[in-house]
Design a protein around this motif. Structure first.
Motif, PDB file in Angstrom:
ATOM      1  N   ASN A  40       0.574   1.247  -3.714  1.00  0.00           N
ATOM      2  CA  ASN A  40      -0.799   1.264  -4.227  1.00  0.00           C
ATOM      3  C   ASN A  40      -1.532   2.560  -3.916  1.00  0.00           C
ATOM      4  OD1 ASN A  40      -0.265  -1.311  -5.055  1.00  0.00           O
ATOM      5  ND2 ASN A  40      -1.470  -2.325  -3.466  1.00  0.00           N
ATOM      6  N   ALA A  41      -1.324   3.122  -2.724  1.00  0.00           N
ATOM      7  CA  ALA A  41      -2.003   4.370  -2.365  1.00  0.00           C
ATOM      8  C   ALA A  41      -1.636   5.475  -3.344  1.00  0.00           C
ATOM      9  CB  ALA A  41      -1.634   4.781  -0.934  1.00  0.00           C
ATOM     10  N   TYR A  42      -0.391   5.504  -3.743  1.00  0.00           N
ATOM     11  CA  TYR A  42       0.071   6.495  -4.725  1.00  0.00           C
ATOM     12  C   TYR A  42      -0.570   6.237  -6.078  1.00  0.00           C
ATOM     13  CZ  TYR A  42       3.323   9.097  -7.699  1.00  0.00           C
ATOM     14  OH  TYR A  42       3.871   9.960  -8.607  1.00  0.00           O
ATOM     15  N   MET A  78     -10.357   5.121  -9.820  1.00  0.00           N
ATOM     16  CA  MET A  78      -9.771   4.730  -8.538  1.00  0.00           C
ATOM     17  C   MET A  78     -10.133   3.290  -8.194  1.00  0.00           C
ATOM     18  SD  MET A  78      -9.927   7.993  -5.958  1.00  0.00           S
ATOM     19  CE  MET A  78      -8.755   9.337  -6.113  1.00  0.00           C
ATOM     20  N   TRP A 138       0.808  -1.221   0.000  1.00  0.00           N
ATOM     21  CA  TRP A 138       0.000   0.000   0.000  1.00  0.00           C
ATOM     22  C   TRP A 138       0.836   1.264   0.000  1.00  0.00           C
ATOM     23  CZ3 TRP A 138      -4.670   0.343  -1.611  1.00  0.00           C
ATOM     24  CH2 TRP A 138      -5.448  -0.818  -1.628  1.00  0.00           C
ATOM     25  N   GLY A 181      -0.897   7.561   3.985  1.00  0.00           N
ATOM     26  CA  GLY A 181      -1.662   8.774   3.708  1.00  0.00           C
ATOM     27  C   GLY A 181      -0.849   9.803   2.929  1.00  0.00           C
ATOM     28  N   TYR A 184      -7.568   0.184  -7.953  1.00  0.00           N
ATOM     29  CA  TYR A 184      -7.591  -0.623  -6.728  1.00  0.00           C
ATOM     30  C   TYR A 184      -7.762  -2.104  -7.057  1.00  0.00           C
ATOM     31  CZ  TYR A 184      -9.337  -2.799  -2.462  1.00  0.00           C
ATOM     32  OH  TYR A 184      -9.523  -3.656  -1.400  1.00  0.00           O
ATOM     33  N   ILE A 208      -3.350   4.665  -6.871  1.00  0.00           N
ATOM     34  CA  ILE A 208      -4.794   4.884  -6.907  1.00  0.00           C
ATOM     35  C   ILE A 208      -5.105   6.374  -7.063  1.00  0.00           C
ATOM     36  CG2 ILE A 208      -6.889   4.800  -5.485  1.00  0.00           C
ATOM     37  CD1 ILE A 208      -5.821   2.112  -4.391  1.00  0.00           C
ATOM     38  N   ALA A 209      -4.423   7.216  -6.273  1.00  0.00           N
ATOM     39  CA  ALA A 209      -4.662   8.662  -6.385  1.00  0.00           C
ATOM     40  C   ALA A 209      -4.179   9.187  -7.727  1.00  0.00           C
ATOM     41  CB  ALA A 209      -3.953   9.387  -5.239  1.00  0.00           C
ATOM     42  N   GLY A 244       0.355  11.195  -4.680  1.00  0.00           N
ATOM     43  CA  GLY A 244      -0.337  10.830  -5.911  1.00  0.00           C
ATOM     44  C   GLY A 244      -1.244  11.930  -6.411  1.00  0.00           C
ATOM     45  N   ARG A 301       1.660   9.152   0.954  1.00  0.00           N
ATOM     46  CA  ARG A 301       1.858   8.637  -0.408  1.00  0.00           C
ATOM     47  C   ARG A 301       0.613   8.909  -1.270  1.00  0.00           C
ATOM     48  NH1 ARG A 301       5.699   7.551  -3.431  1.00  0.00           N
ATOM     49  NH2 ARG A 301       5.070   5.478  -4.115  1.00  0.00           N
ATOM     50  N   PHE A 302      -0.570   8.783  -0.676  1.00  0.00           N
ATOM     51  CA  PHE A 302      -1.793   9.127  -1.401  1.00  0.00           C
ATOM     52  C   PHE A 302      -1.771  10.597  -1.803  1.00  0.00           C
ATOM     53  CE2 PHE A 302      -6.181  10.480  -1.843  1.00  0.00           C
ATOM     54  CZ  PHE A 302      -6.773   9.421  -2.533  1.00  0.00           C
TER      55      PHE A 302
END
Length: 470
Positions: A52-54, A211, A49, A103, A215, A56-57, A109, A105-106
């Protein structure tokens, strides 16, 4: 060169500086993942994650950011994205918990999507003449390769020397310099257009759909068939988005762009090509470390020839060859080299010799420098000034979706094959190598399909051939 021409090339430098930071971050994080896992106590599943968080955003917001850049101003969007990305990098570097890092990293993104979505649109506007545009896109592609190569080496060196936190702190001076340069040299935006005409339902559908889709893709390795549920939801949301665009007075993504055979084919070819090459980048790093026993820094140096070759081809050859032979011919040549590059890895042995078995692939990967520059020109060739931002966002979106899809599918295929062989009593190294060979075979197949689409769907350029730049 006129003062106006000087200002345009300085503007390109500002755009390239921003992209250097974003691409550098993308490659530098991968090498540092084991150290991050050890320091913050991530499980193997939760560690994904941080990537992945990056994704997805980034992948989910590119299209929206591109259209907002068209409406509010591309310079405003670019600078705001750099500021957010740089601030988020600081937060990543000081993160003391898993939740804060994910958070941040999101948020990276989000900033990366804002800056990336409008960059190509600004280049198209700055360089309307085909020859200059080709050179500008070649330079932009070179920066991408340079960021990847620097990241692969720097990530390993910084992680081993001073700790993983510094892979994020290195973004701070680059980001600050890019923001100051952009404010100084990029032309100020005109008055922002009204957002009253923004397609809010379409925006909600495409952002949620992208998104959810990203995901689903990145969850394949963890949930397997369970990823079909969010994948199906993404298909429904994106179908609703397309239907909405047919009725919207001011659509977020004008469907006339997708009706263009050139634009649609270029984006489809990019999905296939990037799927193969992003999967290659991740899997070859795992092969070097888990089979051949390379360390983080040694892995970065082993992959450096590929990045340097791609960068050199992008900067010194792509524009010249495009001017002489046209985008379609250059794209086909680049894809042919990539088919050979990844195809060689289908016979990779357990005890590979780097000069014999790996270096040829690293050098042939220079075909990406030809293919990506030609694809960028084709995808943006029919973009009007009003749609340049959303066209840029679309092209970046297919790149991110292709990358996420390739890594997820090829890694899952390789992992499944490895588990089967381990259960049959094969050694760990033999099982891993066979899994990688199978994945590289699929990657080669994707590139062959991309070549066939480019050869049969893309029209031959009607414009006259112009002399190569000197």
């Amino acid at each position: 060169m006129t003062p106006h021409a000087h200002s345009r090339w300085f503007s390109l430098v500002a755009l390239c500086a921003g992209m250097l930071m974003i691409i550098l971050d993308g490659s530098i994080v991968t090498v540092a993942l084991p150290a991050i896992q050890s320091d913050l106590g991530f499980s193997p599943e939760d560690l994904t994650w941080t990537v992945n968080a990056y994704l997805i955003a980034f992948g989910g917001l590119l299209l929206l950011a591109g259209r907002l850049g068209d409406l509010l101003g591309r310079r405003r969007m670019f600078v705001a994205g750099l500021v957010i990305f740089t601030a988020a990098s600081l937060l990543c570097g000081v993160a003391g918990s898993q939740e804060v890092l994910i958070g941040a990293r999101f948020l990276q993104g989000v900033g990366g999507a804002m800056a990336s979505a409008v960059s190509l649109g600004m280049i198209v506007t700055l360089f309307p003449e085909p020859g200059e545009r080709g050179r500008a896109i070649g330079a932009f592609s070179f920066v991408g390769a340079a960021g990847a190569s620097i990241g692969q080496v720097l990530g390993g060196v910084l992680t081993e020397a001073v700790g993983w936190n510094w892979i994020f702190f290195v973004n701070l001076p680059i980001g600050l310099a890019a923001v100051l340069l952009a404010l100084r040299v990029l032309a100020a935006d005109g008055p922002a257009r009204s957002l009253r005409g923004l397609d809010v339902p379409g925006t909600a559908l495409v952002t949620a759909g992208l998104m959810t889709g990203v995901y689903a893709i990145v969850s394949i390795t963890r949930y397997g068939w369970g990823a079909l549920l969010p994948g199906g939801l993404a298909v429904l949301l994106l179908t609703g988005f397309v239907l909405r665009q047919r009725r919207a007075a001011e659509p977020l993504l004008p469907l006339r762009l997708l009706r263009s055979r050139t634009v649609s084919a270029a984006n489809l070819v990019q999905v296939l090509m990037v799927s193969a090459l992003f999967g290659f980048q991740v899997l070859i790093a795992l092969y070097l470390q888990n089979v051949l026993g390379y360390g983080a820094a040694a892995t970065g140096f082993a992959m450096l020839p590929a990045a340097l070759t791609i960068g050199a081809v992008s900067l010194f050859l792509s524009a010249r060859l495009t001017a002489r032979f046209g985008e379609r011919a250059v794209l086909l040549g680049g894809l042919a080299l990539l088919v050979a590059a990844i195809g060689l890895l289908t016979n990779l042995p357990v005890d590979a010799s780097y000069p014999v078995h790996l270096l040829p692939t690293m050098l042939l990967a220079g075909g990406f420098g030809l293919a990506v520059s030609a694809l960028t020109s084709l995808a943006m060739a029919e973009a009007s000034p009003e749609d340049a931002g959303v066209s840029s966002g679309l092209f970046n979106t297919t790149q991110q979706v292709g990358g996420a899809l390739g890594v997820a599918v090829l890694a899952t295929l390789a992992g499944h094959r490895t588990h089967v062989l381990l259960a049959d009593g094969a050694s760990a190294q033999a099982a891993l190598t066979d899994g990688f060979r199978l994945a590289f075979g699929l990657g080669t197949g994707l590139l062959v399909v991309a070549f066939l689409i480019a050869a049969t769907v893309l029209r031959r350029p009607a414009r006259a051939v112009v002399p190569a730049p000197v």
